[in-house]
Design a protein around this motif. Structure first.
Motif, PDB file in Angstrom:
ATOM      1  N   ALA A 114      29.743  41.085  32.629  1.00 36.65           N
ATOM      2  CA  ALA A 114      28.881  41.904  33.277  1.00 36.65           C
ATOM      3  C   ALA A 114      29.294  43.507  33.625  1.00 36.65           C
ATOM      4  O   ALA A 114      28.944  44.574  33.366  1.00 36.65           O
ATOM      5  CB  ALA A 114      28.181  41.298  34.623  1.00 36.65           C
ATOM      6  N   ALA A 115      30.789  43.164  33.975  1.00 38.85           N
ATOM      7  CA  ALA A 115      31.436  44.677  34.350  1.00 38.85           C
ATOM      8  C   ALA A 115      31.725  45.312  33.140  1.00 38.85           C
ATOM      9  O   ALA A 115      31.426  46.498  32.885  1.00 38.85           O
ATOM     10  CB  ALA A 115      32.891  44.427  35.098  1.00 38.85           C
ATOM     11  N   ALA A 116      31.856  44.744  31.895  1.00 38.39           N
ATOM     12  CA  ALA A 116      32.147  45.255  30.721  1.00 38.39           C
ATOM     13  C   ALA A 116      30.628  45.757  30.220  1.00 38.39           C
ATOM     14  O   ALA A 116      30.642  47.229  29.746  1.00 38.39           O
ATOM     15  CB  ALA A 116      32.794  44.474  29.742  1.00 38.39           C
ATOM     16  N   CYS A 117      29.692  45.159  30.338  1.00 33.28           N
ATOM     17  CA  CYS A 117      28.311  45.643  29.886  1.00 33.28           C
ATOM     18  C   CYS A 117      27.723  46.783  30.631  1.00 33.28           C
ATOM     19  O   CYS A 117      27.106  47.581  30.038  1.00 33.28           O
ATOM     20  CB  CYS A 117      27.478  44.471  29.743  1.00 33.28           C
ATOM     21  N   ASN A 118      28.055  46.545  31.800  1.00 35.93           N
ATOM     22  CA  ASN A 118      27.578  47.648  32.689  1.00 35.93           C
ATOM     23  C   ASN A 118      28.533  49.081  32.630  1.00 35.93           C
ATOM     24  O   ASN A 118      28.171  49.972  33.545  1.00 35.93           O
ATOM     25  CB  ASN A 118      27.002  47.168  33.900  1.00 35.93           C
ATOM     26  N   PHE A 119      29.535  49.106  32.164  1.00 33.52           N
ATOM     27  CA  PHE A 119      30.445  50.251  32.351  1.00 33.52           C
ATOM     28  C   PHE A 119      30.088  51.305  31.248  1.00 33.52           C
ATOM     29  O   PHE A 119      29.962  51.128  29.938  1.00 33.52           O
ATOM     30  CB  PHE A 119      31.804  49.606  31.881  1.00 33.52           C
ATOM     31  N   ASN A 120      30.025  52.442  31.792  1.00 35.34           N
ATOM     32  CA  ASN A 120      29.447  53.488  30.800  1.00 35.34           C
ATOM     33  C   ASN A 120      30.732  54.285  30.243  1.00 35.34           C
ATOM     34  O   ASN A 120      31.032  55.523  30.464  1.00 35.34           O
ATOM     35  CB  ASN A 120      28.651  54.495  31.432  1.00 35.34           C
ATOM     36  N   LEU A 156      33.417  25.539  28.696  1.00 31.25           N
ATOM     37  CA  LEU A 156      32.175  26.121  29.149  1.00 31.25           C
ATOM     38  C   LEU A 156      31.020  25.376  28.568  1.00 31.25           C
ATOM     39  O   LEU A 156      30.928  24.719  27.532  1.00 31.25           O
ATOM     40  CB  LEU A 156      31.858  27.653  28.283  1.00 31.25           C
ATOM     41  N   SER A 157      29.758  25.422  29.539  1.00 27.02           N
ATOM     42  CA  SER A 157      28.642  25.053  29.101  1.00 27.02           C
ATOM     43  C   SER A 157      27.868  26.121  28.476  1.00 27.02           C
ATOM     44  O   SER A 157      28.706  27.295  27.910  1.00 27.02           O
ATOM     45  CB  SER A 157      27.643  24.195  30.086  1.00 27.02           C
ATOM     46  N   GLU A 158      26.641  26.131  28.458  1.00 29.47           N
ATOM     47  CA  GLU A 158      25.632  27.250  27.651  1.00 29.47           C
ATOM     48  C   GLU A 158      26.056  28.836  28.276  1.00 29.47           C
ATOM     49  O   GLU A 158      26.045  28.623  29.728  1.00 29.47           O
ATOM     50  CB  GLU A 158      24.328  26.973  27.889  1.00 29.47           C
ATOM     51  N   THR A 159      26.478  29.573  27.638  1.00 28.08           N
ATOM     52  CA  THR A 159      27.064  30.959  28.104  1.00 28.08           C
ATOM     53  C   THR A 159      26.409  32.036  27.390  1.00 28.08           C
ATOM     54  O   THR A 159      26.639  32.116  25.957  1.00 28.08           O
ATOM     55  CB  THR A 159      28.517  30.973  28.020  1.00 28.08           C
ATOM     56  N   ILE A 160      25.584  32.929  28.006  1.00 25.39           N
ATOM     57  CA  ILE A 160      25.033  33.898  27.162  1.00 25.39           C
ATOM     58  C   ILE A 160      25.515  35.497  27.422  1.00 25.39           C
ATOM     59  O   ILE A 160      25.590  35.797  28.507  1.00 25.39           O
ATOM     60  CB  ILE A 160      23.602  33.869  27.348  1.00 25.39           C
ATOM     61  N   PHE A 161      26.294  35.789  26.563  1.00 23.85           N
ATOM     62  CA  PHE A 161      26.581  37.355  26.578  1.00 23.85           C
ATOM     63  C   PHE A 161      25.466  38.381  26.423  1.00 23.85           C
ATOM     64  O   PHE A 161      25.235  38.341  25.105  1.00 23.85           O
ATOM     65  CB  PHE A 161      28.010  37.535  25.723  1.00 23.85           C
ATOM     66  N   GLN A 162      24.822  38.797  27.408  1.00 24.07           N
ATOM     67  CA  GLN A 162      23.736  39.455  27.023  1.00 24.07           C
ATOM     68  C   GLN A 162      23.667  40.872  27.343  1.00 24.07           C
ATOM     69  O   GLN A 162      24.327  41.430  28.229  1.00 24.07           O
ATOM     70  CB  GLN A 162      22.248  38.834  28.135  1.00 24.07           C
ATOM     71  N   GLY A 163      22.771  41.753  26.437  1.00 31.23           N
ATOM     72  CA  GLY A 163      22.711  42.900  26.755  1.00 31.23           C
ATOM     73  C   GLY A 163      21.277  43.246  27.117  1.00 31.23           C
ATOM     74  O   GLY A 163      20.431  42.554  27.428  1.00 31.23           O
ATOM     75  N   PRO A 164      20.829  44.439  26.992  1.00 28.25           N
ATOM     76  CA  PRO A 164      21.553  45.574  26.461  1.00 28.25           C
ATOM     77  C   PRO A 164      22.766  46.171  27.325  1.00 28.25           C
ATOM     78  O   PRO A 164      22.437  46.038  28.760  1.00 28.25           O
ATOM     79  CB  PRO A 164      20.444  46.769  26.144  1.00 28.25           C
ATOM     80  N   CYS A 165      23.634  46.800  26.823  1.00 24.93           N
ATOM     81  CA  CYS A 165      24.809  47.201  27.515  1.00 24.93           C
ATOM     82  C   CYS A 165      24.811  48.902  27.884  1.00 24.93           C
ATOM     83  O   CYS A 165      24.183  49.621  26.757  1.00 24.93           O
ATOM     84  CB  CYS A 165      25.997  46.846  26.952  1.00 24.93           C
ATOM     85  N   LYS A 166      25.644  49.492  28.701  1.00 30.58           N
ATOM     86  CA  LYS A 166      25.639  50.901  28.812  1.00 30.58           C
ATOM     87  C   LYS A 166      26.753  51.566  27.921  1.00 30.58           C
ATOM     88  O   LYS A 166      26.578  52.545  27.831  1.00 30.58           O
ATOM     89  CB  LYS A 166      25.958  51.166  30.247  1.00 30.58           C
ATOM     90  N   SER A 167      27.494  50.646  27.495  1.00 28.78           N
ATOM     91  CA  SER A 167      28.637  51.141  26.879  1.00 28.78           C
ATOM     92  C   SER A 167      28.431  51.985  25.484  1.00 28.78           C
ATOM     93  O   SER A 167      27.544  51.684  24.634  1.00 28.78           O
ATOM     94  CB  SER A 167      29.754  50.189  26.227  1.00 28.78           C
ATOM     95  N   PRO A 168      28.809  53.565  25.287  1.00 28.95           N
ATOM     96  CA  PRO A 168      28.086  54.261  24.029  1.00 28.95           C
ATOM     97  C   PRO A 168      29.054  53.699  22.790  1.00 28.95           C
ATOM     98  O   PRO A 168      28.627  54.074  21.783  1.00 28.95           O
ATOM     99  CB  PRO A 168      28.709  55.786  24.527  1.00 28.95           C
ATOM    100  N   THR A 169      30.144  52.783  22.913  1.00 27.96           N
ATOM    101  CA  THR A 169      30.815  52.400  21.844  1.00 27.96           C
ATOM    102  C   THR A 169      30.983  50.639  21.736  1.00 27.96           C
ATOM    103  O   THR A 169      30.450  50.083  22.990  1.00 27.96           O
ATOM    104  CB  THR A 169      32.319  52.812  22.019  1.00 27.96           C
TER     105      THR A 169
END
Length: 344
Positions: free
Chosen positions: A5-11, A25-38
């Motif tokens: 969440a910290a990485a995804c929300n970092f501009n 881990l059980s079910e784990t979702i790396f979800q966007g959209p994210c703020k990073s321009p790269t």
């Protein structure tokens, strides 16, 4: 997940590090959209290990990349699906409406993703499932599961545009790569496949209103001891769709059971023909050994025969120096160069 969440929300440029160690881990979702321009880099050094309780996975995947524009997963680490604990619950061989076990990595609604230098082992279902995505690059992977593990495809691609797979070793109990409906502009280059069921287009035609498969290149690859080599399979009694624009080039077969096969009567006893139209298929420089006397087996639909299928420089020898043969139905084949087995 807090780190994601910290990485995804970092501009700005962001990297998520998973250091050496084993993480359950059980079910784990790396979800966007994210703020990073790269693209965000997930740097996996350790081992992610699935929880063995199947009730921990209510959706289609164990680990998911969902709605992300720009992500890189790398680092040399391992994704361990612990599939041996749940494979006994897979009844897909006897139940056509079975529920598929979760994929180790489910990539959906994602653009501009790169997966490289990762080891996948013992998935519950597919090792990777890519769907509704664009510009996905997969390379320098190893994917391994037991030869008798059910439905453990190395990767299944569907409803996605521009997927590139290269420099990858896949040893599983099912297809090394399976190309499902809606796949366009897929390139598979320099993969080693086997054991497993080979490289498959399909199964197509199981569901109503399926999307076309258009534009597939498979080249510079080796298949070792697989049940099939290059296979296109469609269900009979299917609705209309197309599978067109496919090139299979510079492929080595080693003790492969069905090196070149089109099967439009797959998986059903129905007498109604498939309505999936297969066209514009080229097999170029396919060579090696087979354990089946029928090295080229092309059986197309009686309702929509295959069109513009061409074989060029085919050299498939049966172990023991016995002659191999070809079987063809509902297709007029074109031939150029060496043909072994002889044309139909």
């Amino acid at each position: 997940m807090k780190a994601w969440a910290a990485a995804c929300n970092f501009n700005g440029n962001a990297r998520l590090l998973i250091p050496p160690g084993v993480y359950k881990l059980s079910e784990t979702i790396f979800q966007g959209p994210c703020k990073s321009p790269t693209p965000i880099t997930i740097f996996l050094q350790g081992t992610l290990q699935a929880v063995s309780d199947i009730s921990a996975y209510p959706d289609k995947g164990w680990l998911s990349l969902d709605t992300i524009n720009g992500v890189i997963l790398t680092g040399g680490g391992t994704i361990d699906g612990q599939g041996q604990a749940v494979w006994p619950y897979n009844d897909c061989k006897t139940n056509p409406d079975c529920l598929h076990l979760p994929a180790s990595l489910y990539i959906t609604k994602t653009r501009n993703a790169k997966i490289k230098s990762i080891n996948f082992i013992n998935s519950m279902g597919f090792h990777m499932h890519i769907t509704q995505s664009y510009l996905i690059r997969l390379h320098s992977l190893t994917i391994t599961a037991a030869e008798n593990s059910p439905n453990t495809d190395g990767m299944h691609i569907s409803k996605s545009n521009t997927v590139k797979v290269s420099r990858t070793h896949i040893r599983t109990g099912d297809d090394c790569v399976s190309i499902g409906q809606g796949s366009t502009n897929v390139t598979i280059n320099q993969i080693t496949c086997g054991p497993g069921h080979g490289i498959s287009v399909g199964s197509l035609g199981k569901l109503p209103n399926e999307m076309d498969v258009l534009g597939l290149i498979v080249k510079n690859s080796t298949l070792i001891g697989t049940t099939n080599g290059i296979r296109i399979k469609t269900y009979p009694a299917s609705g209309p769709s197309r599978a067109a624009g496919m090139l299979f080039k510079n492929i080595i077969m080693q003790n492969v059971k069905n090196p070149i096969i089109i099967d439009q009567n797959y998986g059903s006893d129905s007498t109604k023909p498939s309505l999936v139209k297969i066209s514009d298929v080229i097999y170029d420089n396919i060579r090696g050994t087979t354990i089946s006397p029928v090295a080229v087996n092309i059986v197309c639909s009686s309702k929509v025969p295959c069109q513009n299928v061409h074989l060029q420089n085919i050299n498939l020898q049966l172990n023991g120096n016995q002659k191999t043969t070809s079987t063809c139905a509902n297709v007029k084949l074109g031939y150029t160069g060496l043909q072994f087995p002889p044309p139909c």
